[in-house]
Design a protein around this motif. Structure first.
Motif, PDB file in Angstrom:
ATOM      1  N   ALA A  47     -33.290  23.979   9.505  1.00 28.67           N
ATOM      2  CA  ALA A  47     -32.115  23.126   9.749  1.00 28.67           C
ATOM      3  C   ALA A  47     -32.524  21.669   9.913  1.00 28.67           C
ATOM      4  O   ALA A  47     -31.842  20.772   9.419  1.00 28.67           O
ATOM      5  CB  ALA A  47     -31.374  23.612  10.989  1.00 28.67           C
ATOM      6  N   GLY A  48     -33.638  21.414  10.575  1.00 31.14           N
ATOM      7  CA  GLY A  48     -34.104  20.040  10.745  1.00 31.14           C
ATOM      8  C   GLY A  48     -34.578  19.418   9.455  1.00 31.14           C
ATOM      9  O   GLY A  48     -34.343  18.239   9.192  1.00 31.14           O
ATOM     10  N   LEU A  49     -35.246  20.204   8.625  1.00 31.76           N
ATOM     11  CA  LEU A  49     -35.740  19.673   7.352  1.00 31.76           C
ATOM     12  C   LEU A  49     -34.619  19.407   6.362  1.00 31.76           C
ATOM     13  O   LEU A  49     -34.753  18.560   5.477  1.00 31.76           O
ATOM     14  CB  LEU A  49     -36.757  20.634   6.744  1.00 31.76           C
ATOM     15  CG  LEU A  49     -38.101  20.703   7.454  1.00 31.76           C
ATOM     16  CD1 LEU A  49     -38.958  21.813   6.850  1.00 31.76           C
ATOM     17  CD2 LEU A  49     -38.821  19.373   7.384  1.00 31.76           C
ATOM     18  N   SER A  50     -33.505  20.115   6.486  1.00 30.19           N
ATOM     19  CA  SER A  50     -32.411  19.907   5.543  1.00 30.19           C
ATOM     20  C   SER A  50     -31.383  18.890   6.055  1.00 30.19           C
ATOM     21  O   SER A  50     -30.364  18.674   5.416  1.00 30.19           O
ATOM     22  CB  SER A  50     -31.710  21.234   5.257  1.00 30.19           C
ATOM     23  OG  SER A  50     -31.106  21.732   6.435  1.00 30.19           O
ATOM     24  N   THR A  51     -31.651  18.269   7.190  1.00 25.96           N
ATOM     25  CA  THR A  51     -30.733  17.283   7.748  1.00 25.96           C
ATOM     26  C   THR A  51     -30.863  15.957   7.000  1.00 25.96           C
ATOM     27  O   THR A  51     -31.954  15.469   6.755  1.00 25.96           O
ATOM     28  CB  THR A  51     -31.032  17.048   9.239  1.00 25.96           C
ATOM     29  OG1 THR A  51     -30.936  18.298   9.919  1.00 25.96           O
ATOM     30  CG2 THR A  51     -30.068  16.066   9.839  1.00 25.96           C
ATOM     31  N   ASP A  52     -29.733  15.392   6.634  1.00 21.02           N
ATOM     32  CA  ASP A  52     -29.695  14.117   5.933  1.00 21.02           C
ATOM     33  C   ASP A  52     -29.330  13.025   6.932  1.00 21.02           C
ATOM     34  O   ASP A  52     -28.174  12.883   7.325  1.00 21.02           O
ATOM     35  CB  ASP A  52     -28.668  14.170   4.801  1.00 21.02           C
ATOM     36  CG  ASP A  52     -28.641  12.892   3.995  1.00 21.02           C
ATOM     37  OD1 ASP A  52     -29.604  12.108   4.067  1.00 21.02           O
ATOM     38  OD2 ASP A  52     -27.637  12.691   3.280  1.00 21.02           O
ATOM     39  N   LEU A  53     -30.320  12.257   7.354  1.00 17.90           N
ATOM     40  CA  LEU A  53     -30.097  11.220   8.352  1.00 17.90           C
ATOM     41  C   LEU A  53     -29.599   9.911   7.769  1.00 17.90           C
ATOM     42  O   LEU A  53     -29.263   8.993   8.511  1.00 17.90           O
ATOM     43  CB  LEU A  53     -31.383  10.977   9.146  1.00 17.90           C
ATOM     44  CG  LEU A  53     -31.872  12.165   9.975  1.00 17.90           C
ATOM     45  CD1 LEU A  53     -33.187  11.830  10.654  1.00 17.90           C
ATOM     46  CD2 LEU A  53     -30.834  12.579  10.992  1.00 17.90           C
ATOM     47  N   THR A  54     -29.511   9.810   6.452  1.00 20.03           N
ATOM     48  CA  THR A  54     -29.032   8.566   5.844  1.00 20.03           C
ATOM     49  C   THR A  54     -27.544   8.350   6.093  1.00 20.03           C
ATOM     50  O   THR A  54     -27.073   7.226   5.964  1.00 20.03           O
ATOM     51  CB  THR A  54     -29.305   8.552   4.334  1.00 20.03           C
ATOM     52  OG1 THR A  54     -28.633   9.661   3.725  1.00 20.03           O
ATOM     53  CG2 THR A  54     -30.796   8.629   4.060  1.00 20.03           C
ATOM     54  N   VAL A  55     -26.815   9.390   6.465  1.00 20.52           N
ATOM     55  CA  VAL A  55     -25.391   9.226   6.743  1.00 20.52           C
ATOM     56  C   VAL A  55     -25.165   8.484   8.060  1.00 20.52           C
ATOM     57  O   VAL A  55     -24.062   8.022   8.326  1.00 20.52           O
ATOM     58  CB  VAL A  55     -24.651  10.582   6.758  1.00 20.52           C
ATOM     59  CG1 VAL A  55     -24.731  11.254   5.409  1.00 20.52           C
ATOM     60  CG2 VAL A  55     -25.183  11.475   7.841  1.00 20.52           C
ATOM     61  N   LEU A  56     -26.188   8.358   8.876  1.00 16.77           N
ATOM     62  CA  LEU A  56     -26.069   7.659  10.148  1.00 16.77           C
ATOM     63  C   LEU A  56     -26.296   6.162  10.017  1.00 16.77           C
ATOM     64  O   LEU A  56     -26.147   5.434  10.990  1.00 16.77           O
ATOM     65  CB  LEU A  56     -27.064   8.237  11.155  1.00 16.77           C
ATOM     66  CG  LEU A  56     -26.893   9.708  11.486  1.00 16.77           C
ATOM     67  CD1 LEU A  56     -28.019  10.166  12.387  1.00 16.77           C
ATOM     68  CD2 LEU A  56     -25.544   9.963  12.115  1.00 16.77           C
TER      69      LEU A  56
END
Length: 79
Positions: free
Chosen positions: A64-73
């Motif tokens: 779940a952490g590896l598939s998180t897209d933080l660019t939306v933040l």
């Protein structure tokens, strides 16, 4: 007993994957149904819970952490 539980969970996960729903949902539903079964004794339930928390929880949170897209933040300029 553990093998049967894993086969049921795998089958449910594949079923939900093929119908287009997230794969974890099928395994979760199978776990809930198997957990409510009167066939399981309390000793087998506790040993299964211990092994799942030692192996499956870190794997789940890692994926779940590896598939998180933080660019939306990212904050966008209003210009």
């Amino acid at each position: 007993m553990i093998t049967t539980i894993l086969v049921i969970m795998g089958t449910m996960a594949l079923t939900t994957h093929f119908i287009g729903v997230h794969t974890v949902l099928g395994a979760f539903v199978a776990g809930v149904l198997i957990g409510e079964s009167p066939i399981l004794s309390s000793t087998s339930t506790s040993s299964c819970a211990a092994s799942s928390s030692l192996f499956f929880m870190p794997v789940f949170f890692g994926i779940a952490g590896l598939s998180t897209d933080l660019t939306v933040l990212r904050i966008r300029n209003s210009r």
